[in-house]
Each structure stands twice: as structure tokens, then as C-alpha cells.
Write a protein that holds these residues in place. Structure first.
Motif, short mmCIF file in Angstrom:
data_model
loop_
_atom_site.label_atom_id
_atom_site.label_comp_id
_atom_site.label_asym_id
_atom_site.label_seq_id
_atom_site.Cartn_x
_atom_site.Cartn_y
_atom_site.Cartn_z
N VAL A 345 0.84 -1.20 0.00
CA VAL A 345 0.00 0.00 0.00
C VAL A 345 0.87 1.25 0.00
O VAL A 345 0.61 2.23 -0.72
CB VAL A 345 -0.95 0.01 1.22
CG1 VAL A 345 -1.71 1.33 1.31
CG2 VAL A 345 -1.93 -1.16 1.13
N ALA A 346 1.95 1.22 0.81
CA ALA A 346 2.81 2.39 0.94
C ALA A 346 3.63 2.65 -0.32
O ALA A 346 3.83 3.81 -0.72
CB ALA A 346 3.75 2.21 2.14
N GLU A 347 4.11 1.58 -0.95
CA GLU A 347 5.04 1.74 -2.08
C GLU A 347 4.34 1.77 -3.44
O GLU A 347 4.83 2.38 -4.38
CB GLU A 347 6.07 0.61 -2.06
CG GLU A 347 6.96 0.58 -0.83
CD GLU A 347 7.94 1.73 -0.78
OE1 GLU A 347 8.10 2.44 -1.80
OE2 GLU A 347 8.56 1.95 0.28
N PHE A 348 3.20 1.09 -3.57
CA PHE A 348 2.58 0.93 -4.89
C PHE A 348 1.22 1.62 -5.01
O PHE A 348 0.56 1.50 -6.04
CB PHE A 348 2.44 -0.56 -5.24
CG PHE A 348 3.77 -1.22 -5.51
CD1 PHE A 348 4.35 -1.17 -6.76
CD2 PHE A 348 4.44 -1.90 -4.50
CE1 PHE A 348 5.58 -1.78 -7.02
CE2 PHE A 348 5.67 -2.51 -4.73
CZ PHE A 348 6.24 -2.45 -6.00
N THR A 349 0.80 2.30 -3.96
CA THR A 349 -0.43 3.08 -4.03
C THR A 349 -0.15 4.45 -3.41
O THR A 349 0.78 4.61 -2.63
CB THR A 349 -1.60 2.42 -3.26
OG1 THR A 349 -1.41 2.60 -1.85
CG2 THR A 349 -1.70 0.94 -3.58
N PRO A 350 -0.98 5.44 -3.73
CA PRO A 350 -0.77 6.78 -3.16
C PRO A 350 -1.45 6.97 -1.80
O PRO A 350 -1.51 8.08 -1.28
CB PRO A 350 -1.41 7.69 -4.21
CG PRO A 350 -2.51 6.86 -4.79
CD PRO A 350 -2.02 5.44 -4.78
N PHE A 351 -1.97 5.87 -1.20
CA PHE A 351 -2.81 5.99 -0.01
C PHE A 351 -2.14 6.77 1.12
O PHE A 351 -2.65 7.79 1.59
CB PHE A 351 -3.23 4.60 0.48
CG PHE A 351 -4.08 4.63 1.73
CD1 PHE A 351 -5.41 5.02 1.67
CD2 PHE A 351 -3.54 4.29 2.96
CE1 PHE A 351 -6.20 5.06 2.80
CE2 PHE A 351 -4.31 4.33 4.11
CZ PHE A 351 -5.64 4.72 4.03
N PHE A 352 -0.98 6.30 1.58
CA PHE A 352 -0.32 6.95 2.71
C PHE A 352 0.22 8.33 2.33
O PHE A 352 0.28 9.22 3.17
CB PHE A 352 0.80 6.07 3.28
CG PHE A 352 0.29 4.94 4.14
CD1 PHE A 352 -0.24 5.18 5.38
CD2 PHE A 352 0.32 3.64 3.67
CE1 PHE A 352 -0.73 4.15 6.17
CE2 PHE A 352 -0.16 2.59 4.45
CZ PHE A 352 -0.68 2.85 5.70
N ASN A 353 0.61 8.49 1.08
CA ASN A 353 1.06 9.81 0.63
C ASN A 353 -0.09 10.82 0.68
O ASN A 353 0.11 11.98 1.05
CB ASN A 353 1.62 9.72 -0.79
CG ASN A 353 2.94 8.99 -0.84
OD1 ASN A 353 3.73 9.06 0.09
ND2 ASN A 353 3.18 8.27 -1.92
N VAL A 354 -1.29 10.36 0.31
CA VAL A 354 -2.45 11.26 0.30
C VAL A 354 -2.85 11.64 1.72
O VAL A 354 -3.00 12.82 2.05
CB VAL A 354 -3.64 10.62 -0.44
CG1 VAL A 354 -4.90 11.44 -0.26
CG2 VAL A 354 -3.31 10.47 -1.92
N ILE A 355 -3.02 10.62 2.59
CA ILE A 355 -3.50 10.93 3.94
C ILE A 355 -2.44 11.59 4.80
O ILE A 355 -2.75 12.20 5.83
CB ILE A 355 -4.04 9.66 4.66
CG1 ILE A 355 -2.89 8.67 4.94
CG2 ILE A 355 -5.15 9.01 3.86
CD1 ILE A 355 -3.31 7.53 5.84
N SER A 356 -1.17 11.51 4.37
CA SER A 356 -0.10 12.12 5.16
C SER A 356 0.27 13.53 4.69
O SER A 356 1.22 14.12 5.22
CB SER A 356 1.14 11.23 5.13
OG SER A 356 1.68 11.15 3.82
#
Length: 459
Positions: A345-356
Motif C-alpha cells: 500500500v505504501a510503495e505501490f499506491t498513493p494511499f499513505f502519501n495522500v492521507i499524510s
């Protein structure tokens, strides 16, 4: 008139030696750092380390060619036996409790086995066996294998021979005034600090059900005093190359954790709990130091009493084997499964980048280097303790940032792969929403403190 030590009923030469000798060994193994790397000039040893850290590094060096294969066998065995337990009646209570898990944890163990097979044998989707995901988690497993093995057998030196009882008594007087919890919770904290956070939670849950703690006290202790242990902390420091700075590193964690423990019992959500006991059992009050007896003598008497009832060498070996097997089969698959998924999720999706994104601005305000890379690592810690350090362990990340993220990941304390899961399974009245709010609150309190200290330590 004050009693003197010689008059205490538990005091005898044999009990005193039974207390002193294991406890001194425990101090050197778990607490006091020494320059093992200079004494034993082997490649791969940290210059300064605590005893169990040194022994774990020694195991990693000696068994370097075998540890990954051992991890593979352990995780696959955990999944196979857990599946088999659904079809076989296991009579041994220890094995039944370890293997016959709920469907959710069974799926996690199966995922861990599937993921490690894909990474070791090189098949399956690239997102799983990538150098950024599965291989990163796989590289962490040898450290865990070594640390679990060493601490599992040596922990009784500080737990079962009176050292914790003496120290807990000495610090108990001010516990309620400062932290709104009974003095006996110091022992829960020491159990976590010297052994494992889940151990402290299990002790807290047991004492809550017995009436020693109220709901509010049990909730407070489980999220403020079930500290990340020294063995786990050495793994984080080693992952980030911070073992030469381990003493100030762990000192920073202690200062930030102390601040959290002082503030959090007085604010939401811990402040909302009532001082009611579990199922209205009688509330067992704090044991007070008898009038005319010093705190030290009372604590020493408790320590000697504990030492007199300490387990035999055979029992220590049996319990050590159970502890190691429990951590190997119960925790390693979760680290492999949850760690790989979270890194995907952290490396291959923008999820943590978006919520952080809001966190980036906070880090930039605090003048923390590499804020964009560090921000997702701060939030991903809710899933597992090791992921933040993994995400900032690469080259090109400032040592100051690695220090801050590593110390913060330990201080955040609530990890769904370990302490969070144990709390949710316990009778302590905390739910998932409470845990997430507590995680964020600890992060907000600890981040500026850790940043300030890190900048003083790393010039």
C-alpha cells in the motif's frame, strides 16, 4: 522503630544470593550497555550494545546462512498447523491456544506463509516479492528470530528473581499522583520494558479481571505503560544503523513516553472511562508500605519472597521454549503478512502519501529533513511497529530523520500486529476507534519532544 533488613522474614543467605546473582546478570543483559564490539572484534557487531543485543547479533553472524530458511519453515509451519487445528482436537492447552485461532488470524498466518514462499522462491506478483515490499520484511526476520530466542530464555533473570518487585516498590509511591494508576502498574511497565509489550497487557488484563485495577486504570496502563521492549527497540535501532547511539536513542523514547503517560490519562479518550471494576468484582486496594518500615526494606522483602519462589532451571527452560514458540508461530507470520501488505500500500499506491499530506507541513514546520518521505512513515506505524523504520532505512534519508522516525515509531505504542491486537482481544474496554485516537494523540505529543532531543543529539 524501623526494621532492618536482617530481621525481614524472607531474608536468608540463600534467598539473598538467589535474588542478587540472577538480577545482576539481568541488569547486564537487559539494561547496561557495554562495548562488546571492541571486546569481540567481529564484523557485524555494534560497538556498544546491551547484552541481549550482543547475543542476538552473535547469533545472526554465526547462523547467517540458515536464519532465512528457519523463518520460512516457522511461518509455513504456523499456517499448516493452524489450519490442521480446525480438524484435529488438540488436548494440550498451550498448543490449542496458540494454533486454534480465529478465522481472521488464521487468514493472516496463511497470507504470511504464502508471501514468504513467494519472496524466497521468487514467484508470484512483483508487488509481493519486490525489493521494496516482501524482501524488505524478509530481511527483518533474522533479527526477530535472534532477539526472540535470546529474550525468551533470559527474561526470567529480571522477571522471576525479584528485580522487578524491588524496582516496582521503589517507584510506586508517586505512580498515582503522576499517572493516575496504582503503584503496582510499575511492574506491568517493567514487564513490557524488559520483555514484551503484550506481556504487560496480559498482566494488566489479568489484574483488571481480578479487581486490582478499575476500567480507567486498566485502559491507561495498557496504552501508557505497555512499552515497547528493549529487545524490540534494538531491532529498530539496528535497522536504522543507530546502535552506536542506542543509549541516547532509547533515552529519547523514554522521555517522550513519560510525557505521553503524564498527559494522556487526563484527556480524551482515557478520561471518559469510569473507575468501575470488571463485572463489579471487589476492588482490591493498593498494598501500602507498613508503618515504621522503609520503602527499600519493604521492596527488598518482596524481592526476596519472589526469589524464594522462583522457578527451577527446568521450569525456566520449559517456559522459555513456550515463549519462543509462541512468538515464532504467533508473531512472525503477522509481521510477514501485515508488513508486506502495508508496504505494498505504501510503495505501490498513493494511499499513505495522500492521507499524510497534512503531516508533511508539520514536519517542514519542525524543520525535519526529507519530510515528504517521512510523513507516510509516521502514519503507517499504526499497522506495525517495524514499517516506519523500514520506510526510512534507505540511503539518502537524513540520519536525523531516521532517528526521529525510529524513536517515534517506538513511542506510538499502538500497533495492530501486536499490542493493538492483544488489547482488542482482552477484556480491557478499549475499541478500535479508541486505539486509533490514542495512536494519533501519542504521535502529536511525542513528535515535537523527539524532534527537539534528536536535534540536540545529532549535530
Amino acid at each position: 522503630m524501623e526494621k532492618n533488613v536482617a530481621s525481614l522474614p524472607s531474608t536468608s543467605s540463600s534467598n539473598l544470593l538467589k535474588f542478587l546473582i540472577p538480577s545482576l546478570f539481568g541488569l547486564f543483559l537487559f539494561i547496561i550497555p557495554l562495548p562488546y564490539g571492541e571486546i569481540f572484534p567481529l564484523e557485524g557487531l555494534s560497538p556498544i550494545n546491551i547484552g541481549i543485543g550482543f547475543l542476538a547479533e552473535l547469533i545472526k553472524i554465526v547462523a547467517a546462512d540458515y536464519l532465512l530458511n528457519i523463518a520460512l519453515v516457522v511461518i509455513v509451519t504456523s499456517a499448516v498447523l493452524s489450519v490442521a487445528s480446525k480438524f484435529v482436537n488438540i488436548k494440550n492447552e498451550f498448543l490449542k491456544g496458540l494454533l486454534n485461532v480465529s478465522p481472521f488470524w488464521l487468514v493472516c498466518r496463511i497470507l504470511g506463509a504464502v508471501f514468504i514462499c513467494m519472496v524466497v522462491f521468487g514467484f508470484g506478483p512483483e508487488v509481493i516479492q519486490s525489493e521494496l515490499t516482501g524482501q524488505v520484511v524478509l530481511s527483518l526476520l533474522p533479527s526477530l528470530l535472534a532477539i526472540f530466542l535470546v529474550s525468551g530464555f533470559l527474561l526470567p533473570l529480571v522477571v522471576d528473581f525479584g528485580l522487578m518487585d524491588l524496582f516496582g516498590t521503589l517507584v510506586s509511591k508517586s505512580m498515582y499522583m503522576l499517572f493516575k494508576v496504582p503503584g503496582r502498574s510499575a511492574v506491568d511497565a517493567l514487564s513490557s520494558w524488559l520483555g514484551d509489550g503484550t506481556l504487560g497487557i496480559m498482566i494488566t488484563n489479568t489484574q483488571y479481571k481480578q479487581g486490582f485495577y478499575t476500567a480507567k486504570e486498566a485502559a491507561t496502563i495498557s496504552v501508557c505503560f505497555s512499552l515497547v521492549s528493549l529487545p524490540f527497540s534494538t531491532v529498530i535501532a539496528d535497522q536504522l544503523g543507530l546502535m552506536p547511539l542506542f543509549v541516547p536513542f532509547y533515552g529519547t523514547v523514554c522521555v517522550a513516553s513519560l510525557a505521553c503517560a503524564l498527559i494522556m490519562p487526563r484527556i480524551y479518550p482515557l478520561a471518559k472511562f469510569k473507575n468501575s471494576t470488571y463485572n463489579n468484582v471487589p476492588h482490591l486496594k493498593e498494598e501500602l508500605v507498613p508503618e515504621g518500615e522503609s520503602v527499600f526494606n519493604f521492596g527488598l522483602n518482596k524481592a526476596l519472597t519472589r526469589a524464594s519462589a522462583a522457578p527451577s532451571f527446568k521450569d525456566i527452560l520449559i517456559n522459555g521454549c513456550k515463549t519462543v514458540v509462541d512468538m515464532y508461530l504467533g508473531l512472525l507470520p503477522l509481521v510477514m503478512a501485515w508488513g508486506t501488505l502495508a508496504l505494498i500500500v505504501a510503495e505501490f499506491t498513493p494511499f499513505f502519501n495522500v492521507i499524510s499530506l497534512p503531516v508533511v507541513y508539520i514536519l517542514e514546520f519542525l524543520k525535519i529533513p526529507d519530510a515528504t518521505q517521512a510523513a507516510p512513515a509516521i502514519l503507517v506505524g499504526f499497522t506495525d511497529m517495524f514499517l516506519p523504520s523500514i520506510m526510512v532505512s534507505g540511503e539518502g534519508i537524513s540520519q536525523l530523520t531516521q532517528f526521529i522516525i525510529g524513536a517515534l515509531s517506538i513511542t506510538q505504542l499502538i500497533y495492530l500486529t501486536e499490542t493493538g491486537a492483544v488489547i482488542l482481544k482482552s477484556d480491557i474496554p478499549l475499541n478500535l476507534k479508541d486505539l486509533f485516537i490514542i495512536f494519533l494523540t501519542r504521535t502529536i505529543i511525542a513528535l515535537p519532544i523527539i524532534t527537539l532531543l534528536a536535534k540536540l543529539i545529532i549535530k
